[in-house]
Design a protein around this motif. Structure first.
Motif, PDB file in Angstrom:
ATOM      1  N   ALA A  82       1.560  -5.487 -12.800  1.00  0.00           N
ATOM      2  CA  ALA A  82       0.253  -6.131 -12.596  1.00  0.00           C
ATOM      3  C   ALA A  82      -0.171  -6.096 -11.130  1.00  0.00           C
ATOM      4  N   LEU A  83       0.795  -6.079 -10.227  1.00  0.00           N
ATOM      5  CA  LEU A  83       0.497  -6.053  -8.795  1.00  0.00           C
ATOM      6  C   LEU A  83       0.383  -4.627  -8.244  1.00  0.00           C
ATOM      7  N   GLY A  84       0.441  -3.645  -9.150  1.00  0.00           N
ATOM      8  CA  GLY A  84       0.201  -2.268  -8.743  1.00  0.00           C
ATOM      9  C   GLY A  84       1.422  -1.437  -8.414  1.00  0.00           C
ATOM     10  N   TYR A  85       2.611  -1.894  -8.789  1.00  0.00           N
ATOM     11  CA  TYR A  85       3.831  -1.161  -8.442  1.00  0.00           C
ATOM     12  C   TYR A  85       4.389  -0.315  -9.587  1.00  0.00           C
ATOM     13  N   GLY A  86       3.697  -0.247 -10.702  1.00  0.00           N
ATOM     14  CA  GLY A  86       4.127   0.601 -11.814  1.00  0.00           C
ATOM     15  C   GLY A  86       5.194  -0.041 -12.682  1.00  0.00           C
ATOM     16  N   ASN A  87       5.703   0.764 -13.622  1.00  0.00           N
ATOM     17  CA  ASN A  87       6.711   0.281 -14.564  1.00  0.00           C
ATOM     18  C   ASN A  87       8.081   0.152 -13.907  1.00  0.00           C
ATOM     19  N   SER A  88       8.950  -0.599 -14.563  1.00  0.00           N
ATOM     20  CA  SER A  88      10.310  -0.824 -14.074  1.00  0.00           C
ATOM     21  C   SER A  88      11.308  -0.449 -15.153  1.00  0.00           C
ATOM     22  N   ASP A  89      12.547  -0.251 -14.741  1.00  0.00           N
ATOM     23  CA  ASP A  89      13.657  -0.130 -15.681  1.00  0.00           C
ATOM     24  C   ASP A  89      14.329  -1.491 -15.770  1.00  0.00           C
ATOM     25  N   GLY A 105       7.428   1.718  -1.243  1.00  0.00           N
ATOM     26  CA  GLY A 105       6.689   1.183  -0.106  1.00  0.00           C
ATOM     27  C   GLY A 105       7.026  -0.266   0.194  1.00  0.00           C
ATOM     28  N   ARG A 106       6.369  -0.761   1.179  1.00  0.00           N
ATOM     29  CA  ARG A 106       6.585  -2.146   1.598  1.00  0.00           C
ATOM     30  C   ARG A 106       5.703  -3.074   0.771  1.00  0.00           C
ATOM     31  N   ARG A 107       6.274  -4.184   0.330  1.00  0.00           N
ATOM     32  CA  ARG A 107       5.532  -5.194  -0.413  1.00  0.00           C
ATOM     33  C   ARG A 107       5.206  -6.352   0.516  1.00  0.00           C
ATOM     34  N   SER A 108       4.081  -6.974   0.286  1.00  0.00           N
ATOM     35  CA  SER A 108       3.742  -8.156   1.082  1.00  0.00           C
ATOM     36  C   SER A 108       4.647  -9.304   0.632  1.00  0.00           C
ATOM     37  N   PRO A 109       4.912 -10.255   1.516  1.00  0.00           N
ATOM     38  CA  PRO A 109       5.740 -11.406   1.118  1.00  0.00           C
ATOM     39  C   PRO A 109       5.152 -12.151  -0.078  1.00  0.00           C
ATOM     40  N   LYS A 110       3.829 -12.284  -0.125  1.00  0.00           N
ATOM     41  CA  LYS A 110       3.188 -12.993  -1.235  1.00  0.00           C
ATOM     42  C   LYS A 110       3.478 -12.297  -2.565  1.00  0.00           C
ATOM     43  N   LYS A 111       3.326 -10.965  -2.597  1.00  0.00           N
ATOM     44  CA  LYS A 111       3.577 -10.217  -3.833  1.00  0.00           C
ATOM     45  C   LYS A 111       5.053 -10.261  -4.218  1.00  0.00           C
ATOM     46  N   SER A 112       5.932 -10.201  -3.230  1.00  0.00           N
ATOM     47  CA  SER A 112       7.375 -10.278  -3.510  1.00  0.00           C
ATOM     48  C   SER A 112       7.737 -11.622  -4.139  1.00  0.00           C
TER      49      SER A 112
END
Length: 142
Positions: A82-89, A105-112
């Motif tokens: 939902a935050l734009g990082y694609g699917n996960s395993d 890439g680098r994630r913002s602290p808020k998104k993390s």
């Protein structure tokens, strides 16, 4: 079906549970299981079993554990997507579960933080639904 491919590379895959077996996919997120998870599950079910009834109770816990871990990890995976990082395993391994996202890439602290909180939020929702269902079942018995 065995899948040892890790988008982060073989060495990274070894650190995150080693050999893994593909089970199924949920909304584009692949779900895998490792032998270490099966070993821990067998220990959990078999510890202290002395009767067939105790074994049955232990076996009933397998789908409960599997579903609860799966929903927790899917919470992380869906938030990541939902935050734009694609699917996960999602990988079931000896210490529970992992939602592995290949975003480099680098994630913002808020998104993390949002991704980190999504797993416990899914677990909390499951607990509320389960508790409500148990309460309704108890009230209907009385």
């Amino acid at each position: 079906m065995t899948d040892r491919s890790c988008e982060r590379g073989e060495k990274e895959c070894e650190k995150m549970g080693g050999k893994r077996f593909y089970l199924f996919s949920v909304a584009g997120n692949k779900v895998f299981i490792t032998p270490s998870f099966l070993f821990i599950l067998a220990l959990f079910v078999g510890m202290g079993v002395q009767t067939a009834e105790q074994l049955m109770v232990g076996l009933l816990w397998i789908p409960i554990l599997f579903i609860s871990i799966l929903l927790h990890e899917l919470g992380h995976a869906f938030a990541s997507r939902a935050l734009g990082y694609g699917n996960s395993d999602v990988v079931f391994w000896g210490l529970g579960g992992l939602a592995i996202n290949a975003y480099g890439g680098r994630r913002s602290p808020k998104k993390s933080i949002l991704i980190s909180l999504a797993g416990p939020a899914a677990s909390l929702a499951l607990a509320a639904i389960s508790g409500g269902a148990l309460a309704l079942a108890w009230v209907s018995r009385v």
